[in-house]
Design a protein around this motif. Sequence first.
Motif, PDB file in Angstrom:
ATOM      1  N   TYR A 210      65.535  43.888  49.715  1.00 14.17           N
ATOM      2  CA  TYR A 210      66.292  43.649  48.490  1.00 14.17           C
ATOM      3  C   TYR A 210      66.911  44.940  47.953  1.00 14.17           C
ATOM      4  O   TYR A 210      66.664  46.028  48.469  1.00 14.17           O
ATOM      5  CB  TYR A 210      65.382  43.019  47.431  1.00 14.17           C
ATOM      6  CG  TYR A 210      64.565  41.860  47.968  1.00 14.17           C
ATOM      7  CD1 TYR A 210      65.184  40.803  48.629  1.00 14.17           C
ATOM      8  CD2 TYR A 210      63.179  41.842  47.858  1.00 14.17           C
ATOM      9  CE1 TYR A 210      64.455  39.748  49.141  1.00 14.17           C
ATOM     10  CE2 TYR A 210      62.437  40.792  48.376  1.00 14.17           C
ATOM     11  CZ  TYR A 210      63.076  39.742  49.024  1.00 14.17           C
ATOM     12  OH  TYR A 210      62.346  38.708  49.544  1.00 14.17           O
ATOM     13  N   ILE A 292      67.718  35.194  50.653  1.00 11.77           N
ATOM     14  CA  ILE A 292      67.428  36.511  50.086  1.00 11.77           C
ATOM     15  C   ILE A 292      67.774  36.553  48.605  1.00 11.77           C
ATOM     16  O   ILE A 292      67.019  37.103  47.788  1.00 11.77           O
ATOM     17  CB  ILE A 292      68.176  37.607  50.875  1.00 11.77           C
ATOM     18  CG1 ILE A 292      67.555  37.750  52.276  1.00 11.77           C
ATOM     19  CG2 ILE A 292      68.135  38.941  50.141  1.00 11.77           C
ATOM     20  CD1 ILE A 292      68.380  38.579  53.235  1.00 11.77           C
ATOM     21  N   GLU A 293      68.901  35.962  48.241  1.00 10.12           N
ATOM     22  CA  GLU A 293      69.297  35.929  46.839  1.00 10.12           C
ATOM     23  C   GLU A 293      68.284  35.142  46.014  1.00 10.12           C
ATOM     24  O   GLU A 293      67.939  35.526  44.892  1.00 10.12           O
ATOM     25  CB  GLU A 293      70.689  35.308  46.704  1.00 10.12           C
ATOM     26  CG  GLU A 293      71.287  35.412  45.313  1.00 10.12           C
ATOM     27  CD  GLU A 293      71.525  36.856  44.873  1.00 10.12           C
ATOM     28  OE1 GLU A 293      71.502  37.098  43.642  1.00 10.12           O
ATOM     29  OE2 GLU A 293      71.729  37.735  45.743  1.00 10.12           O
ATOM     30  N   LYS A 296      65.064  37.261  45.706  1.00 11.80           N
ATOM     31  CA  LYS A 296      65.285  38.375  44.786  1.00 11.80           C
ATOM     32  C   LYS A 296      65.215  37.886  43.340  1.00 11.80           C
ATOM     33  O   LYS A 296      64.595  38.529  42.482  1.00 11.80           O
ATOM     34  CB  LYS A 296      66.634  39.038  45.055  1.00 11.80           C
ATOM     35  CG  LYS A 296      66.907  40.245  44.169  1.00 11.80           C
ATOM     36  CD  LYS A 296      68.250  40.880  44.486  1.00 11.80           C
ATOM     37  CE  LYS A 296      68.501  42.094  43.596  1.00 11.80           C
ATOM     38  NZ  LYS A 296      68.559  41.741  42.154  1.00 11.80           N
TER      39      LYS A 296
END
Length: 396
Positions: A210, A292-293, A296
């Motif tokens: 991240y 991933i977003e 995060k």
Amino acid sequence: MPSISIKGANMPESPIRKLVPFAEKAYKANKKVYHLNIGQPDIKSPQIAMDAVSSHHLEILAYTRSEGSEPYRKKIAAYYHRNNIMVDENELIVTTGGSEALLFAMGSIADVGDEIIIPEPFYANYNGFATASGVTIVPVISKIEDNFALPPISEFEKLITPKTKAILICNPGNPTGYLYSQEEIETLAAIVKKHDLFLVADEVYREFAYDNLKHFSILEAKGLEDNAIIIDSVSKRYSMCGARIGCLVSKNKSVIKTALKFAQARLSPPTFAQIASEAALETPQSYFDEVIEEYKGRRDILIEKLEEIPGVQVGHPKGAFYCIAQLPVKNSDAFAQWLLEEFDLDGETIMVAPAAGFYSSPGVGLNQIRIAYVLNKESLIKAVNILKAALKEYKD
């Protein structure tokens, strides 16, 4: 009455799973339990992998090669090339999960009584794998005050003995979420080359980095070809934990040749799971970008809410989907059991993983827990609110 083995008696319980009986009692008491204890993503597995299994044309569910099917291994090698890791299909062995890859690695490089240095806290099952292999873990402690960064090189060197065979890291880290920098990896590379050791890196969370940081693999370090062993898995990358497919990767021909003998002894990795895993390699980058977003965002809200609780200290993960939280309690094992047996907030409670099981040093991590942020944001907020209320009520 016949007795069990000393090895069996010494096998540690999983800190992640040992509280399951208490969770089952909570269910029977009609409590809702938010599971923060286990790294089972709620992200859907890639549809392309599921379709590959459902549309197969096999007439016989046969063995594959012990090292894994050749088409799959070639596609894994191509995946590594895209990640700047230059290996070919003969430099990797497909395993039944990353767990088997770790067992093969320990069996290939260490004899009974040999030592492996591991920064702690570390993935709890390393303790079990070491016990099963007759290997001694020598811990070097990384601290929450330093966000679990790599300890100084002097801390490693004073632990190296004639019995030391390797240094083992998890990058990004389970349970800390720490992401080792290129400089830290190159520091470790210098240590293992100086002392003629192996560097084993559990890189199963490679995709999950991240804050615009990039994962740096040990096989990207120059001159480490004879020393480096990568442990990998599809479990977390594609949210396919039940596939039980991993791999061991090394450019050291002796390591691969030796590990293959262990692979032959268990015959072959599962066929259907290889079919699914091979198809998963075609997953578009957009899948990972979205995942991933999402992680995060979960990390950010979790850390923000944890830091609002008086007396709680928390590490800031840069990868994977875990964090370590230090609580104002004396014993997180007792606290975790109490949460399931005696506490609820409007009929809801949480299940956490006591962190002492992620250490091998006695008495360390007793007031810490590992949290896996594999729940959606709304559930994470509810879970932290439950933790906050529980800490107000709990008496050691």
